[in-house]
Design a protein around this motif. Structure first.
Motif, PDB file in Angstrom:
ATOM      1  N   LEU A  94     -25.189  32.132  37.779  1.00 50.82           N
ATOM      2  CA  LEU A  94     -25.908  33.403  37.830  1.00 50.82           C
ATOM      3  C   LEU A  94     -27.401  33.111  37.880  1.00 50.82           C
ATOM      4  CD1 LEU A  94     -24.039  35.314  34.984  1.00 50.82           C
ATOM      5  CD2 LEU A  94     -24.054  36.032  37.349  1.00 50.82           C
ATOM      6  N   ILE A  95     -28.070  33.625  38.899  1.00 53.71           N
ATOM      7  CA  ILE A  95     -29.517  33.440  38.995  1.00 53.71           C
ATOM      8  C   ILE A  95     -30.182  34.805  39.134  1.00 53.71           C
ATOM      9  CG2 ILE A  95     -29.263  31.150  40.059  1.00 53.71           C
ATOM     10  CD1 ILE A  95     -30.195  32.493  42.745  1.00 53.71           C
ATOM     11  N   GLY A  96     -31.495  34.828  38.894  1.00 54.43           N
ATOM     12  CA  GLY A  96     -32.244  36.075  39.033  1.00 54.43           C
ATOM     13  C   GLY A  96     -33.447  36.065  38.119  1.00 54.43           C
ATOM     14  N   PHE A 116     -25.126  39.956  30.373  1.00 54.23           N
ATOM     15  CA  PHE A 116     -23.751  39.903  30.895  1.00 54.23           C
ATOM     16  C   PHE A 116     -22.984  38.744  30.260  1.00 54.23           C
ATOM     17  CE2 PHE A 116     -20.632  38.339  34.013  1.00 54.23           C
ATOM     18  CZ  PHE A 116     -19.769  39.426  33.974  1.00 54.23           C
ATOM     19  N   LEU A 117     -23.639  37.592  30.148  1.00 57.35           N
ATOM     20  CA  LEU A 117     -22.998  36.429  29.538  1.00 57.35           C
ATOM     21  C   LEU A 117     -22.563  36.744  28.103  1.00 57.35           C
ATOM     22  CD1 LEU A 117     -22.667  33.584  30.839  1.00 57.35           C
ATOM     23  CD2 LEU A 117     -24.518  32.822  29.378  1.00 57.35           C
ATOM     24  N   ARG A 118     -23.421  37.429  27.360  1.00 61.96           N
ATOM     25  CA  ARG A 118     -23.118  37.764  25.963  1.00 61.96           C
ATOM     26  C   ARG A 118     -22.004  38.805  25.866  1.00 61.96           C
ATOM     27  NH1 ARG A 118     -26.926  36.169  22.201  1.00 61.96           N
ATOM     28  NH2 ARG A 118     -26.658  38.029  20.927  1.00 61.96           N
ATOM     29  N   LEU A 171     -19.650  29.065  28.490  1.00 60.34           N
ATOM     30  CA  LEU A 171     -20.784  29.894  28.926  1.00 60.34           C
ATOM     31  C   LEU A 171     -22.076  29.154  28.606  1.00 60.34           C
ATOM     32  CD1 LEU A 171     -19.609  33.289  27.344  1.00 60.34           C
ATOM     33  CD2 LEU A 171     -19.043  32.380  29.608  1.00 60.34           C
ATOM     34  N   PHE A 172     -22.952  29.058  29.580  1.00 63.24           N
ATOM     35  CA  PHE A 172     -24.243  28.384  29.392  1.00 63.24           C
ATOM     36  C   PHE A 172     -25.363  29.377  29.691  1.00 63.24           C
ATOM     37  CE2 PHE A 172     -21.322  24.939  30.292  1.00 63.24           C
ATOM     38  CZ  PHE A 172     -21.750  23.910  29.469  1.00 63.24           C
ATOM     39  N   ASP A 173     -26.192  29.660  28.690  1.00 64.61           N
ATOM     40  CA  ASP A 173     -27.290  30.605  28.878  1.00 64.61           C
ATOM     41  C   ASP A 173     -28.609  29.842  29.012  1.00 64.61           C
ATOM     42  OD1 ASP A 173     -28.840  32.811  29.080  1.00 64.61           O
ATOM     43  OD2 ASP A 173     -28.580  33.502  27.011  1.00 64.61           O
ATOM     44  N   GLU A 174     -28.983  29.565  30.254  1.00 61.96           N
ATOM     45  CA  GLU A 174     -30.213  28.813  30.542  1.00 61.96           C
ATOM     46  C   GLU A 174     -30.339  27.580  29.636  1.00 61.96           C
ATOM     47  OE1 GLU A 174     -33.716  31.189  30.978  1.00 61.96           O
ATOM     48  OE2 GLU A 174     -32.630  32.836  31.893  1.00 61.96           O
ATOM     49  N   VAL A 202     -22.659  29.848  34.289  1.00 55.23           N
ATOM     50  CA  VAL A 202     -23.950  29.238  33.983  1.00 55.23           C
ATOM     51  C   VAL A 202     -25.091  30.138  34.449  1.00 55.23           C
ATOM     52  CG1 VAL A 202     -25.367  27.154  34.245  1.00 55.23           C
ATOM     53  CG2 VAL A 202     -22.868  26.960  34.380  1.00 55.23           C
ATOM     54  N   VAL A 203     -25.860  30.637  33.491  1.00 51.93           N
ATOM     55  CA  VAL A 203     -27.126  31.314  33.822  1.00 51.93           C
ATOM     56  C   VAL A 203     -28.180  30.219  33.909  1.00 51.93           C
ATOM     57  CG1 VAL A 203     -28.909  32.896  32.995  1.00 51.93           C
ATOM     58  CG2 VAL A 203     -26.494  33.477  32.688  1.00 51.93           C
TER      59      VAL A 203
END
Length: 253
Positions: free
Chosen positions: A35-37, A46-48, A172-175, A204-205
């Motif tokens: 996920l990018i942006g 969204f990840l959470r 799940l990877f948040d940055e 992956v964010v």
């Protein structure tokens, strides 16, 4: 084949601010989904939502075919008890931007903690597996170190080992690299590459476009709480179709 993650019209608001405005997407088993942006586009929210750290306001979110945070009877949704949510969350590993390690525990104790406390695993068994996981993330020589004795990149790799200790079916990877010095980023991405090769399903964010291009199977560009563009990472990054995607990539590539 059941999708590992399936979002149908997912909405999330904080007060009057609508952060997610109807997200539809699917993540297949064994897929690396990036996920990018821009900041504030709703990626981390969204990840959470996937592991019910945030409750959605509308829509449906499934992990491995099961509703996240709710049970459906007829056409009504009933929220699960916290204990039931926690039980399902055991199957989902999460690695945050900040490492969130327990400062009073060594690396190996951090990795052992959840299997012992949550699963009731014997300490000797948990320790043996924790040492193997630290070896897997390239830190077998740091098992006895406390977080304050480790670099940011090493702490993040301990955090990945800790998430893996629960044997999750989804990571799940948040940055995970955004808080790291540039020269430490590669070690963390190498660990994530290894997980991808082993067939771990990952969402992956990230701001690491090279990682998304090389390792990602799917890529979604989000902006303003919606999916603007999605597809094969190499296609989206080299030939974006949407003006908003083009504008964003021109700044980051």
């Amino acid at each position: 084949m059941t999708a590992m993650v399936k979002a149908e019209g997912v909405h999330k608001s904080f007060g009057h601010i609508e952060v997610l405005k109807g997200i539809d997407l699917e993540v297949a088993p064994r897929e690396v989904f990036c996920l990018i942006g821009p900041s504030g586009s709703g990626k981390s929210t969204f990840l959470r939502c996937i592991n019910h750290l945030e409750k959605i306001n509308a829509g449906r979110l499934y992990v491995d075919g099961e509703l996240v945070g709710y049970r459906q009877r007829g056409d009504k949704l009933y929220e699960l008890k916290d204990s039931e949510v926690a039980l399902k969350r055991r199957d989902i590993g999460m690695v945050f931007q900040r490492f969130n390690l327990f400062p009073h525990m060594t690396a190996v104790e951090n990795v052992m903690e959840a299997p012992v406390q949550v699963k009731g695993e014997a300490k000797a068994v948990a320790r043996e597996r924790a040492l193997k996981l630290l070896d897997r993330v390239g830190l077998s020589d740091r098992a006895g170190n406390y977080p304050s004795q480790l670099s940011g990149g090493q702490q993040q790799r301990v955090a990945i080992a800790r998430a893996l200790a629960m044997e999750p079916k989804l990571m799940l990877f948040d940055e995970p690299t955004s808080a790291l010095d540039p020269e430490l980023v590669g070690d963390v991405l190498d660990v994530m590459r290894g997980l991808a090769e082993d067939g771990m399903t990952m969402v992956v964010v990230t701001h690491e476009m090279g990682f998304a291009r090389e390792v990602g199977d799917s890529l979604v560009f989000m902006d303003g709480g919606v999916v603007v563009e999605s597809g094969n990472p190499r296609d989206v990054l080299t030939d974006p179709q949407h003006d908003r995607t083009k504008a964003f990539l021109s700044k980051v590539l």
